[in-house]
Design a protein around this motif. Structure first.
Motif, PDB file in Angstrom:
ATOM      1  N   GLY A 239       0.822  -1.200   0.000  1.00 46.19           N
ATOM      2  CA  GLY A 239       0.000   0.000   0.000  1.00 46.19           C
ATOM      3  C   GLY A 239       0.858   1.252   0.000  1.00 46.19           C
ATOM      4  N   THR A 240       0.558   2.176  -0.903  1.00 44.03           N
ATOM      5  CA  THR A 240       1.263   3.458  -0.955  1.00 44.03           C
ATOM      6  C   THR A 240       0.346   4.523  -0.370  1.00 44.03           C
ATOM      7  OG1 THR A 240       2.426   2.782  -2.972  1.00 44.03           O
ATOM      8  CG2 THR A 240       2.400   5.141  -2.438  1.00 44.03           C
ATOM      9  N   LYS A 241       0.754   5.102   0.751  1.00 48.25           N
ATOM     10  CA  LYS A 241      -0.093   6.065   1.440  1.00 48.25           C
ATOM     11  C   LYS A 241      -0.074   7.426   0.754  1.00 48.25           C
ATOM     12  CE  LYS A 241       0.200   3.970   6.042  1.00 48.25           C
ATOM     13  NZ  LYS A 241       0.566   4.186   7.465  1.00 48.25           N
ATOM     14  N   ILE A 242      -1.167   8.137   0.910  1.00 46.76           N
ATOM     15  CA  ILE A 242      -1.254   9.500   0.396  1.00 46.76           C
ATOM     16  C   ILE A 242      -0.405  10.401   1.278  1.00 46.76           C
ATOM     17  CG2 ILE A 242      -2.803  11.450  -0.025  1.00 46.76           C
ATOM     18  CD1 ILE A 242      -5.031   9.441  -0.534  1.00 46.76           C
ATOM     19  N   GLU A 243       0.442  11.192   0.645  1.00 45.64           N
ATOM     20  CA  GLU A 243       1.299  12.092   1.416  1.00 45.64           C
ATOM     21  C   GLU A 243       0.475  13.214   2.029  1.00 45.64           C
ATOM     22  OE1 GLU A 243       4.442  13.508  -0.995  1.00 45.64           O
ATOM     23  OE2 GLU A 243       5.297  11.522  -1.399  1.00 45.64           O
ATOM     24  N   ASP A 244       0.754  13.495   3.291  1.00 46.46           N
ATOM     25  CA  ASP A 244       0.037  14.567   3.993  1.00 46.46           C
ATOM     26  C   ASP A 244       0.457  15.937   3.463  1.00 46.46           C
ATOM     27  OD1 ASP A 244      -1.263  12.706   5.541  1.00 46.46           O
ATOM     28  OD2 ASP A 244       0.356  12.662   7.042  1.00 46.46           O
TER      29      ASP A 244
END
Length: 244
Positions: A239-244
């Motif tokens: 899973g590649t998280k959305i950057e804050d």
């Protein structure tokens, strides 16, 4: 389950046809046809044939049975008239007591709509054939990107059939995007992520892993936490998280 239901329906129809033929083949019925029992299989799914359209075809070809003498109604002519329609796969017509003509239509169901980069635009059916229903629309998944007709018949049909057999994924997958290397990226209806599927190998395992991720991980972190979820490797989910 869907396949089993269809087989049972077909078996029941064949059994009844044999019974009806044996019972009524030697009986001349001069009474008028008063009832038309017209059934369209899988009518709840996205399709292009309606009851009204089937009636229109029968009237247009002069084989609409209501009002005609039962012994003058030709089952084969009715079947032949309906089979001319490009969206009908098969037809079974038979008579039963009390002035009833029964027609069972099995329609060609679209798996997905193709909007290819090369300009091809058509619907793809379950056998990999093209459907070009002008003026019609079906609420099904759309496939975009680098799609040749050979790739659609070989790979997208395989994926489309798999999705159709699973109610959850059939509703969840909204778009299928084909990358230049032939790998697939899926866009779901729910969630901000995309799904990197890779090839159509090991579909059952890939979607089982994804479903587990949906049930155990996303409820904890949120459906909008990941930008991409990759199930290309069947031994792990990345899973590649959305950057804050």
């Amino acid at each position: 389950m869907k396949t089993l239901f269809k087989l049972l329906l077909l078996f029941g129809l064949v059994a009844y046809l044999f019974f009806a033929f044996t019972k009524f083949s030697h009986h001349s019925d001069t009474s008028p046809c008063e009832h038309l029992n017209l059934t369209i299989a899988d009518s709840a799914q996205a399709g292009f044939i309606t009851y009204e359209e089937a009636e229109r075809i029968l009237r247009q070809n002069g084989v609409y049975p209501i009002g005609k003498r039962m012994d003058q109604i030709n089952n084969l002519k009715i079947e032949k008239a309906l089979k001319k329609n490009a969206f009908i796969d098969s037809v079974a017509c038979y008579k039963s007591p009390n002035g009833t003509v029964n027609i069972l239509i099995v329609q060609r169901l679209p798996l997905m709509r193709i909007l290819a980069d090369n300009g091809d635009t058509y619907y793809l059916d379950q056998k990999g054939n093209q459907m070009n229903p002008k003026g019609y629309h079906a609420d099904i998944a759309v496939a975009t990107g680098s799609i040749s007709r050979k790739f659609a018949r070989r790979e997208l049909v395989k994926l489309g059939r798999f999705l159709k057999e699973d109610d959850f994924w059939d509703k969840q997958i909204e778009q299928i995007h084909v990358l230049p290397n032939g790998h697939l990226k899926l866009i779901p209806r729910v969630g901000a992520h995309t799904i990197y599927l890779g090839t159509t190998d090991s579909l059952s395992l890939k979607f089982r892993n994804l479903y587990t991720f949906y049930k155990k991980v996303l409820p904890q972190v949120g459906w909008n936490k990941y930008e991409e979820i990759s199930v290309e490797n069947v031994s792990q989910i990345v899973g590649t998280k959305i950057e804050d």
